[in-house]
Design an enzyme around this catalytic site. Structure first.
Site, PDB file in Angstrom:
ATOM      1  N   GLN A 117     -15.468  -1.032   1.929  1.00  0.00           N
ATOM      2  CA  GLN A 117     -14.161  -1.593   2.007  1.00  0.00           C
ATOM      3  C   GLN A 117     -14.203  -3.060   2.090  1.00  0.00           C
ATOM      4  OE1 GLN A 117     -11.262   0.757   0.957  1.00  0.00           O
ATOM      5  NE2 GLN A 117     -13.561   1.208   0.189  1.00  0.00           N
ATOM      6  N   HIS A 142     -13.671  -5.515  -1.337  1.00  0.00           N
ATOM      7  CA  HIS A 142     -12.561  -5.590  -1.397  1.00  0.00           C
ATOM      8  C   HIS A 142     -12.095  -6.634  -1.517  1.00  0.00           C
ATOM      9  CE1 HIS A 142     -11.604  -1.393  -3.849  1.00  0.00           C
ATOM     10  NE2 HIS A 142     -11.718  -1.267  -2.395  1.00  0.00           N
ATOM     11  N   ASP A 189     -13.169   7.101  -4.323  1.00  0.00           N
ATOM     12  CA  ASP A 189     -12.094   5.724  -5.019  1.00  0.00           C
ATOM     13  C   ASP A 189     -12.759   6.126  -6.114  1.00  0.00           C
ATOM     14  OD1 ASP A 189     -11.356   3.902  -3.305  1.00  0.00           O
ATOM     15  OD2 ASP A 189     -12.975   2.496  -3.521  1.00  0.00           O
ATOM     16  N   HIS A 205      38.504  18.853  -4.993  1.00  0.00           N
ATOM     17  CA  HIS A 205      37.794  20.014  -4.640  1.00  0.00           C
ATOM     18  C   HIS A 205      37.794  21.020  -4.828  1.00  0.00           C
ATOM     19  CE1 HIS A 205      35.823  16.510  -3.704  1.00  0.00           C
ATOM     20  NE2 HIS A 205      34.287  16.823  -4.064  1.00  0.00           N
TER      21      HIS A 205
END
Length: 800
Positions: A257, A260, A358, A417
């Site tokens: 990680q 990245h 991933d 209504h």
């Protein structure tokens, strides 16, 4: 990585801060300026920003046909094969997320439905700077195509030479996406939000990115009316470890990680200082070998290794942090996973690296970051559809629900209504004959015995007083205690509240939708008593099936109608038609069926549920061993559905005699009304609560039993006496022998092996029912059958 030892919980929020948070105001200001530039300049602004930020001079924003054609030749064959395999896995997982159109008759004549409709125009952002993430296009494009989105376009940053990664273009072609825009960063998000000459405006924007992309998506959603999937910014992982962790694995996951980008964050928690020391040493060793070590090293500067006292503390920290990726690198991963409340995606055990998610396991890697896993889920098939509800009323439905709406509208002071209903009711009364009685809206009208409707339930001492007091003299219990080692002198909770609360959380229902009985047999008996007047009414069974349905009917002087299963043990084609013509109060459908082991076809059951006027009881005693979803998930749709389950089978608690019935709260209230006051003992309740606390162990036990079932099928298939092994979704097999099955049964019994002889059951001639045992018991059974076949003195005559 920064090391922290036993930090006080008051300091945790500071430790959970992401590195991008400090620069958020400056990032937001820059993104807003880019939005204004794109809104004013359109394509020209995108070309200017590509030159400024991507160092790319572009003749056109769109990828040309020639670029698409050239891309395929530049992708190695082994990578193409890997991508195709990943696509297959992602498709399999996301296709399974499809939901059928939901149709519910909330009361007679009031039909409600919900249908999934694809988002019409979607924009997929695919990071493509220093590491073109073609895998992200798979993660976004596959569910977009499965959902049926008519217009799908991709934005991805160009390389300095003006090209787009050929692998991204290969994946786009594989997915049938022919519009790829050379635009990255906040400017791409702005283009998708506003639209330009080359980039049509979209309805929803998907994809991860750096802090600028994330801020741009949030701005687009907050101020410009464009939906987004979630805030998915700089990548992050949190790893929970203990002494069982392999430091080299943990280090590799952290670096996967960190590489990245410099604004990624990685966190490792442990209750072992030795493990943290070894992990840090491994990180340093592996970092030196990485091609992107400079990027990873910058990410590690804001990453943390934290020593905490125990697993509970680590899990509490993780749930507060709400990581994008959570790895449970421990031997107790399943137990911890059951308590995870905030995470994008969770990776269980030592052999599950985050990298598989991933790329290719099938789950989606577009996940919420920066703590947004507290509110958001990752991308799924649902992300690409909208759920639209529909309703239609018949005359009967309007006459039934109209007074309800009139009353509520008048109470709110909304006269128009109420008038919208009243005018229609007046027209029906004038032109269509008598008004249908509102009581017909009750789905159980005519099903409950009149004597049960009238009766007053027994009120026990524990109904009138809950809990304990210093002096308990209300229930005529023995105040001196119990004879024996354990104290059971007090009556148990007659409503089993604690069990129902835990079970409701596990099953996704409300506690008042649960009835607990002394085995499933008590629920069967009470359902017959609840609905059937002795000597007058009938039930339907589908032989071969569980024998207690008929026993309960006979005990209550109720007729039994038989609807036999077909030769392959499914409901006959005219089952729904025959049941619709029947006046029976109940039909019992065992699925997976006992003694045959197979699930009944879902569409056949649905048709019965929509047409049969009585209660439909689906007995799921063996459902934990099947792959199909439980019918519990359909209770809201079918008010006359009752689902029975048990703790006897998958839970391994047959000796407790605890069965469960799930139904509407209204129907469960009837069962509670007629049950004995203390039908579940205190000992059973204690053991059941302990079992529910250990529920994370169930999947492992189930997997072992299913492995045993597979092994037994393989071995039995080689036994000459075995004629046919029926497909099974249970923890047993129905096996037909080409020899006298009763003789085989007797020979097994002489060897100390007891199975169930089912030869007298309809459609089961020559069949024995074999429960899946332990690995040793299964081997013993197969060996005994081989010996019986080999012993020439044993005469097992073929069935005539």
């Amino acid at each position: 990585m920064q090391l922290y030892s036993y930090p006080d919980p008051s300091t945790w929020p500071a430790l959970q801060q992401r590195p991008a948070a400090a620069e958020a105001p400056q990032v937001a200001a820059r993104v807003r300026a880019i939005f204004e530039q794109v809104r004013a300049g359109g394509d020209a602004a995108l070309l200017t920003l590509a030159a400024e930020l991507d160092k790319a001079t572009l003749p056109s924003l769109l990828v040309s046909e020639a670029e698409f054609a050239a891309a395929v030749t530049q992708v190695p064959a082994d990578l193409q094969a890997a991508i195709r395999q990943a696509k297959t896995n992602i498709e399999a997982f996301h296709a399974a997320q499809r939901e059928p159109e939901l149709r519910v008759e909330t009361m007679p004549g009031v039909a409600c439905s919900r249908r999934a409709v694809p988002v019409q125009r979607v924009g997929l952002y695919v990071p493509g700077g220093s590491a073109p993430l073609f895998s992200t296009l798979l993660m976004l494009g596959v569910p977009a195509r499965l959902a049926g989105c008519p217009e799908v376009m991709v934005c991805t940053p160009p390389q300095p030479d003006g090209s787009v990664s050929p692998v991204i273009l290969f994946v786009a072609q594989l997915l049938g996406i022919d519009k790829v825009v050379k635009a990255g960063g906040a400017q791409a998000v702005a283009a998708l939000a506003f639209g330009t000459d080359s980039v049509p405006a979209v309805d929803k924007i998907f994809g991860p990115g750096n802090r600028y992309v994330t801020a741009a998506k949030q701005l687009a959603a907050a101020e410009f009316g464009v939906a987004i999937d979630m805030p998915a910014g700089p990548s992050e992982v949190l790893i929970i470890t203990d002494a069982s962790a392999q430091p080299s694995f943990v280090a590799a996951d952290l670096l996967s990680q960190a590489e990245h980008g410099p604004d990624s964050q990685v966190v490792v928690l442990s209750d072992s200082s030795a493990v943290l020391e070894q992990v840090q040493a491994e990180v340093a060793r592996q970092l030196a070998l990485l091609p992107r070590r400079d990027v990873a090293a910058r990410a590690l500067e804001s990453s943390r290794a934290i020593l905490l006292p125990d697993a509970n503390s680590m899990l509490e920290f993780s749930n507060q942090y709400a990581p994008e990726h959570l790895i449970l690198a421990t031997d107790h991963a399943d137990a911890l996973a059951a308590r995870v409340t905030n995470a994008g995606s969770v990776f269980l055990g030592h052999l599950t690296p985050e990298a598989v998610g991933d790329y290719a396991s099938g789950t989606n890697h577009t996940l919420p970051t920066s703590g947004y896993a507290r509110q958001y889920s990752g991308v799924s098939l649902d992300s690409f559809v909208k759920k639209i509800t529909f309703q239609r009323l018949s005359a009967q439905g309007l006459q039934a629900i109209g007074p309800v709406v009139e009353t509520m509208a008048e109470a709110e002071g909304l006269a128009a209504h109420a008038r919208a209903v009243t005018l229609r009711l007046d027209a029906l009364n004038a032109n269509a004959g008598p008004i249908v009685d509102v009581t017909s809206a009750n789905p159980y009208a005519g099903l409950i015995r009149p004597s049960v409707e009238r009766m007053q339930p027994y009120s026990s001492a524990r109904d009138e007083f809950e809990g304990m007091a210093p002096v308990m003299l209300d229930a005529n219990e023995n105040s001196l205690g119990s004879v024996g080692p354990d104290d059971f002198s007090r009556y148990p909770d007659p409503h089993q509240r604690a069990i129902k609360a835990d079970l409701a959380r596990l099953k996704g229902v409300q506690p008042n939708q649960i009835f607990l009985g002394n085995g499933s047999d008590e629920a069967i008996d009470l359902l017959v008593r609840l609905t059937c007047t002795p000597g007058q009414d009938s039930i339907v069974i589908c032989p071969p099936t569980y024998g207690m349905y008929e026993v309960a009917a006979n005990l209550n002087d109720v007729r039994v109608e038989r609807l036999p299963l077909t030769a392959n043990f499914q409901l006959p084609a005219d089952a729904a038609e025959k049941l619709a013509a029947s006046n029976a109060k109940l039909v019992f459908l065992c699925s997976p069926n006992n003694p045959t082991g197979n699930l009944l076809a879902q569409d056949a059951l649905e048709t019965i549920l929509r047409s049969f006027r009585g209660l439909v009881v689906v007995d799921e005693a063996y459902a934990d061993f099947a792959d199909a979803p439980s019918w519990i998930t359909r209770l809201a749709e079918f008010p006359r559905l009752v689902v029975m389950q048990t703790f006897s089978k998958a839970w391994g608690l047959a000796g407790l005699r605890l069965g469960v019935a799930y139904a509407s709260a209204q129907l469960i209230a009837y069962l509670d009304k007629i049950k004995p006051p203390y039908n579940i003992s205190a000992a059973t309740q204690q053991h059941a609560l302990a079992a529910l606390a250990a529920a994370p162990c169930l999947p492992e036990m189930r997997a072992e039993l299913l492995d045993g079932r597979r092994w037994l099928i393989e071995q039995l298939d080689q036994v000459a006496m075995v004629e046919h092994i029926f497909p099974s979704d249970a923890n047993f097999l129905l096996v037909r022998f080409n020899a006298d099955a009763t003789a085989v049964y007797d020979q097994l019994r002489r060897r100390g092996i007891v199975v169930r002889n089912r030869t007298t059951q309809p459609g089961c001639a020559g069949c024995l029912r074999l429960t899946v045992g332990t690995a040793a018991e299964n081997r013993q059974l197969v060996q005994a059958l081989a010996e019986i076949r080999a012993e020439t003195q044993v005469q097992v005559a073929p069935i005539q």
